[in-house]
Design an enzyme around this catalytic site. Structure first.
Site, mmCIF file in Angstrom:
data_model
loop_
_atom_site.group_PDB
_atom_site.id
_atom_site.type_symbol
_atom_site.label_atom_id
_atom_site.label_comp_id
_atom_site.label_asym_id
_atom_site.label_seq_id
_atom_site.Cartn_x
_atom_site.Cartn_y
_atom_site.Cartn_z
ATOM 1 C CG ASP A 119 -1.892 -1.173 1.199
ATOM 2 O OD1 ASP A 119 -2.361 -1.554 0.109
ATOM 3 O OD2 ASP A 119 -2.143 -1.740 2.282
ATOM 4 C CG ASP A 144 -1.430 0.798 -3.916
ATOM 5 O OD1 ASP A 144 -1.973 0.457 -4.981
ATOM 6 O OD2 ASP A 144 -2.058 0.953 -2.866
ATOM 7 C CG ASP A 148 -4.282 6.171 -4.058
ATOM 8 O OD1 ASP A 148 -4.037 6.262 -5.277
ATOM 9 O OD2 ASP A 148 -4.359 5.089 -3.453
ATOM 10 N NE ARG A 199 -7.023 1.943 -9.832
ATOM 11 C CZ ARG A 199 -6.907 1.413 -8.620
ATOM 12 N NH1 ARG A 199 -6.146 2.020 -7.715
ATOM 13 N NH2 ARG A 199 -7.546 0.303 -8.302
#
Length: 345
Positions: A119, A144, A148, A199
């Site tokens: 993560d 990761d 984010d 993404r």
């Protein structure tokens, strides 16, 4: 060469403050604080980046050294900080930045590469953080994600950044159970997604304005709208590689609803190159059934901010973004400051 926005912010050290466009436009960073000088590449201790970021008072953080800072653990950034990499070449590796329950943070002109561990993201913005501006950073090769924005964080702008050598570039909205993410508002503009797999971004719940970005050679999709998200894709350049589909829609069920839903995307003035397709041949990605009745409810950015420097999508824009995104070899602006004990007034 095509002029990119806010070229004048480098005239003075604190000229960045409140100059973001879009949802993060109110971000002041460490405008009202002293100047803190990073004098060591050590992970911790006197003169380190970590020491400056943990201080509670507003600070404008600059670097007196170039090189790599290897973080042994996530570096938590407190409120009212500017991390200003202009004038040096500083790379963050090992772990990344965590903007945790903070407000008014600017991160400018840094490189992020080689983050490792479960993560581990280059920059995590969570939870309940607001007024954040990530500007002119180069991000690549983390375990990761690269950026984010989750768990109720909002009023964020990501501008003139370069994303490369990576799988999951940017996630906005963590999961379908995190219904607090309905408050999320993010602007992404003048960024270059260079061969990252997916993404660009993927969005749940939030409102996201994408304009004047260049995305090329993605591996799965360019932009994904999932549960209840609203995206405006405006004057971006999408250049396909082997995969042609630009927009993807995924249906998920919110924790407080009985039925699943996907998101909505409104494309305005986008330029599609090398066979890039805004929808599949059957058209289902262009207008997903769950969103068909809601396409008119996609937000209008003018309801939130009056103006921004949107330019027509063009080959000239594409070429400019390849040169002027990510870390830049620009000098640190002067600010008429004097030094005392590593902190300057």
């Amino acid at each position: 060469m095509l002029a990119l926005p806010y070229a004048d912010v480098d005239a003075t050290l604190r000229g960045l403050a409140s100059r973001a466009e879009g949802f993060g436009r109110a971000t002041v960073g460490g405008l009202h604080g002293e100047v803190y000088r990073v004098t060591t590449l050590a992970d911790n201790g006197c003169g380190s980046l970590r020491e400056g970021c943990r201080k509670s008072e507003p600070l404008w953080i600059v670097f007196e050294v170039s090189g790599t800072i290897h973080l042994q653990s996530r570096l938590m950034v407190s409120s009212f900080k500017t991390i200003d990499g202009r004038g040096q070449r500083v790379k963050i590796t090992g772990k990344g930045l965590l903007l945790y329950q903070c407000e008014h943070v600017i991160v400018c002109n840094l490189e992020f590469e080689g983050g490792r561990g479960p993560d581990v993201d280059a920059i995590q913005i969570k939870p309940n953080s607001r007024h954040i501006w990530i500007d002119r950073c180069s991000l690549r090769d983390y375990s990761d994600g690269l950026i984010d924005i989750t768990l109720g964080s909002t009023d964020v702008t990501v501008s003139r950044c370069r994303f490369s050598t990576h799988d999951k570039a940017m996630l906005i909205g963590c999961s379908c159970s995190d219904i607090m993410d309905r408050c999320i508002r993010v602007t992404v503009h003048h960024c270059f997604f260079d061969g990252t797999r997916q993404r660009h971004p993927r969005v749940r719940f939030g409102k996201v304005h994408l304009y004047n970005n260049y995305t090329r050679n993605w591996g799965i999709y360019a932009v994904c709208a999932s549960v209840e998200s609203q995206l405006v894709s405006q004057c971006n350049v999408y250049e396909a590689g082997e995969r042609k589909l630009v927009f993807m829609y995924l249906t998920e069920k919110p924790a407080d609803r009985e039925e699943g839903a996907c998101g909505c995307i409104r494309s305005e003035g986008d330029l599609f190159l090398n066979g890039a397709q805004s929808c599949s041949p059957g058209g289902t990605e262009a207008l997903p059934p769950k969103a068909a009745a809601e396409t008119q409810t996609v937000f209008d950015f003018r309801d939130f901010y009056e103006s921004c420097s949107i330019q027509p999508a063009s080959v000239e824009l594409k070429e400019a973004l390849q040169l002027c995104t990510g870390w830049q070899p620009i000098p640190r602006p002067l600010d008429g400051i004097t030094t005392k004990n590593n902190v300057t007034a």
